[in-house]
Design an enzyme around this catalytic site. Structure first.
Site, short mmCIF file in Angstrom:
data_model
loop_
_atom_site.label_atom_id
_atom_site.label_comp_id
_atom_site.label_asym_id
_atom_site.label_seq_id
_atom_site.Cartn_x
_atom_site.Cartn_y
_atom_site.Cartn_z
N GLU B 70 3.78 3.09 -9.18
CA GLU B 70 4.07 4.29 -9.45
C GLU B 70 3.18 5.55 -10.65
OE1 GLU B 70 5.79 1.99 -9.19
OE2 GLU B 70 7.98 3.06 -7.39
N HIS B 139 18.36 3.67 -11.01
CA HIS B 139 18.45 4.14 -9.61
C HIS B 139 19.22 4.81 -9.97
CE1 HIS B 139 16.59 1.05 -8.02
NE2 HIS B 139 16.50 1.38 -7.15
#
Ligand SMILES: Cc1ncc(C[n+]2csc(CCOP(=O)(O)OP(=O)(O)O)c2C)c(N)n1
Ligand SMILES: [Mg+2]
Lengths: 324, 337
Positions: B70, B139
């Site tokens: 990322e 999440h």
């Protein structure tokens, strides 16, 4: 070195326990009763068990999003884990974490982890702690072939080397990170261990679908890392995952017949049974008895999870801090 | 107009903008899917199906499937943007800003200012956020609270498919870095979408989704629908609510909020992020400061509690603002005379 009958039975039971835990979850998840994302470890059992059979509670492990196998292998309570995945108040994490966050720090299991690549640095810290304590304990960080591409993993490897952390990077190469093949995503000529080597670590490689390969490899790795002053090491196991990335994955990345083939030729349980019975170390009946015992344990765990207390709205507010 | 899902609005806007401008490139994890596998490319097209078919249409130079990295994805978006491209980068889950925040916060957001206004940085960072899937603490988070406070970033939070279309197009054509937050629970929602390939919604212009004289409710994203349900229920009792969909949290349409509160004198802000230093506290403070004389009741925020997002169904339901909690807050501000 030849394992005792007890050790063989125990290792097999651990692998079978993981297998049936996962096979059962695969069925129960389809009913919709289990919430959230679940990543099954089925197929990789030989790695978790081949590593953890060498460990004591003082040794630490740090796991991944695909954590059930590592947790069970490190001794987390089966009932507590099942209850957690079912979101119960009696689960190992009181229903707050679920499948991706199972932990039991008292057992040396420092957590499954929803963030890919988060585990390796944590394992370095745990490995530095082991080094400071000087008792020959180690920390193991499990990472996938996908996680090995995170900067966090690179930083962890270098930092482990320069701090001589008593830490082992175990790379489970199951050839996929979600829907992407490792041949695409890993640039170092299909090889993860060589990266660790380039960071200055001793590295090993093994067959992650064969318990004996993992177990014997890990004996060497651990003999090395437990020696004070040697610092970290890394090992790459080639393995397979039998289910999708998560439950519900259409698995369009698989080739024709791939799943049947790996279940047929790369199943660590089948291989174990074959090798111990051929060597006459255990009999088919010995193994069948373990199978029956495990099936019963799973039945019990599911029954308890279903009957367990559900969390309440007030439970949301607890456990954020120790004191505040 | 055509009818399509929120996720289809994302994808079709990207397609239209890629067709229009060869500098638009897409990158992210599994945005193609199946790379390096027997199944071959296009196995998935993004885990939210927001990049299906892009690879086939535009090829691997412009549709870049990345490793799980990322920081490098966000950094590459920054580098692409500084080099004349218009990257549309995807973070699979908004929570992963945790891994890549330096590139977003210290790089992308600050280039223009640090470089004395001499550069542009036209990057769009798309990410799926929000709770409702029992995906637990890592999440499920709503991250606008963190990103809205960062000077240099624009933060977009569309609620409807029609707004996705107009706002994503504006984001891609904008010369500043834009965070585009897509609520996971809205991907399957259908709505009317403009067919005009130049349809754009300017940033900082809120949408009035219900009109009334008694209370102002401000929200955006998944919770906006809850606010509308409350407004509809109260309308039957003769209580009128202005429901304001912010669309963007940075820039913020202060005027829409203040104009409404000047009429209603009552404000409830419904926010999916945790309560401290939140969108709710920000807007309540704004109103206290700039519309004090109009207020008939203290402005109220409805947020989840100051905890991580829990896993179990019962816990997540209790965590999230609900229709019941919003209604209670509205009735509370109404109880002041
Ligand atoms: C920081 C971060 N990026 C992406 C994801 C989404 N994600 C979850 S698992 C996964 C693939 C991981 O692959 P690998 O490390 O090989 O482990 P495996 O799933 O094969 O066990 C991805 C991309 C995540 N959870 N965290
Ligand atoms: Mg993998």
């Amino acid at each position: 070195m030849q394992l005792s009958r007890e050790a063989l039975l125990r290792a097999y039971r651990q692998m079978k326990l993981i297998r049936e835990f996962e096979e059962r979850l695969h069925i129960d998840i389809q009913t919709g009763e289990i919430a959230g994302f679940t990543h099954l470890y089925c197929g990789q059992e030989a790695v978790a068990v081949g590593v953890c059979e060498h460990l004591s509670v003082e040794d630490k492990i740090v796991s991944t999003h695909r954590g059930h196998g590592h947790c069970l292998a490190k001794g987390c309570d089966v009932d507590g884990m099942m209850a957690e995945i079912w979101g119960s108040r009696e689960g190992l994490c009181k229903g707050k974490g679920g499948s991706m966050h199972i932990a039991d720090v008292d057992k040396g299991m420092l957590g499954a982890n929803g963030i890919v690549g988060a585990g390796a640095p944590i394992a370095v810290g745990a490995g530095i702690s082991c080094k400071i304590d000087g008792k020959g304990h180690v920390a193991i960080g499990f990472s996938g072939d996908g996680a090995c591409n995170q900067g966090t993993t690179f930083e962890a490897m270098n930092m482990a080397v320069v701090t001589k952390a008593a830490c082992i990077f175990v790379f489970e190469n199951n050839h996929y990170s979600e829907h992407t093949g490792f041949e695409y995503a890993v640039g170092t000529n299909k090889d993860i261990a060589s990266r660790a080597e380039a960071f200055g670590m001793k590295v090993w490689r093994g067959d992650g679908t064969d318990f004996f390969s993992v177990f014997e490899t890990m004996r060497e790795v651990l003999d090395y890392v437990r020696v004070p002053g040697n610092g970290p090491a890394a090992v790459e196991f080639d393995t397979e995952r039998f289910f999708g990335h998560f439950e519900g994955d259409p698995q369009r990345y698989r080739g024709p017949g791939e799943l049947d083939r790996i279940r047929e030729t790369r199943d660590c349980l089948k291989k174990f049974r074959q090798s111990v019975t051929e060597a006459k170390l255990l009999t088919g009946e010995d193994i069948d008895a373990v199978d029956a015992d495990v099936m019963e344990a799973i039945e019990t765990a599911v029954a308890k999870a279903k009957a367990a207390d559900r969390p309440t709205a007030e439970d949301v507010l607890t456990d954020v801090y120790i004191s505040y | 107009m055509s009818k399509m899902m929120y996720r289809e609005a994302v994808l079709s806007t990207i397609v239209e903008e890629m067709e229009r401008d060869p500098n638009v490139v897409v990158l992210g994890e599994d945005v193609v899917g199946g790379m390096g596998t027997a199944g071959g490319p296009e196995a998935i097209g993004g885990i939210w199906s927001t990049s299906v078919g892009l690879f086939g249409k535009f090829g691997g130079d412009r549709v870049i499937d990345t490793p799980i990295s990322e920081s490098a994805i966000m950094g590459a978006a920054a580098g692409l943007a500084l080099s004349g491209k218009r990257p549309v980068a995807e973070l699979m889950f908004a929570d992963f800003i945790g891994v890549s925040l330096d590139q977003i916060w210290n790089q992308l957001a600050k280039f223009r200012y640090m470089f004395g206004g001499k550069t542009k940085c036209p990057a769009v960072i798309r990410m799926a956020y929000g709770a409702g899937y029992n995906a637990a603490a890592q999440h499920s988070q709503a991250v606008h609270q963190i990103l809205t406070g960062m000077p240099g970033l624009k933060v977009v939070m569309p609620t409807t498919p029609g707004d996705v279309k107009g706002l994503l197009r504006t984001a891609i054509r904008d010369d500043d870095p834009v965070i585009f937050l897509e609520h996971k629970a809205l991907y399957g929602v259908k709505g009317e979408v403009s067919d005009d390939k130049d349809f754009m919604i300017p940033f900082g212009h809120a949408r009035l989704s219900r009109a009334g004289q008694d209370v102002t409710i401000v929200s955006t994203g998944l919770l906006l629908g809850f606010c509308e349900a409350v407004a509809d229920k109260l309308a039957a009792e003769g209580i009128g609510c202005d429901v304001i969909d912010l669309r963007t949290t940075s820039p913020l349409d202060e005027e829409a909020i203040l104009d409404s509160v000047e009429v209603t004198g009552r404000l409830v802000v419904v926010d999916e992020a945790t309560p401290r230093c939140s969108l709710a506290t920000d807007i309540c403070a704004l109103v206290a400061e700039k519309a004090f004389a109009s207020l008939k009741a203290p402005p109220l925020g409805v947020n989840p509690p100051h905890t991580p997002v829990p896993f179990a169904r019962e816990l997540e339901t209790a965590y999230l603002p609900s229709i019941g909690k919003i209604e209670a807050a509205v009735r509370k501000v109404l109880s002041y005379r």
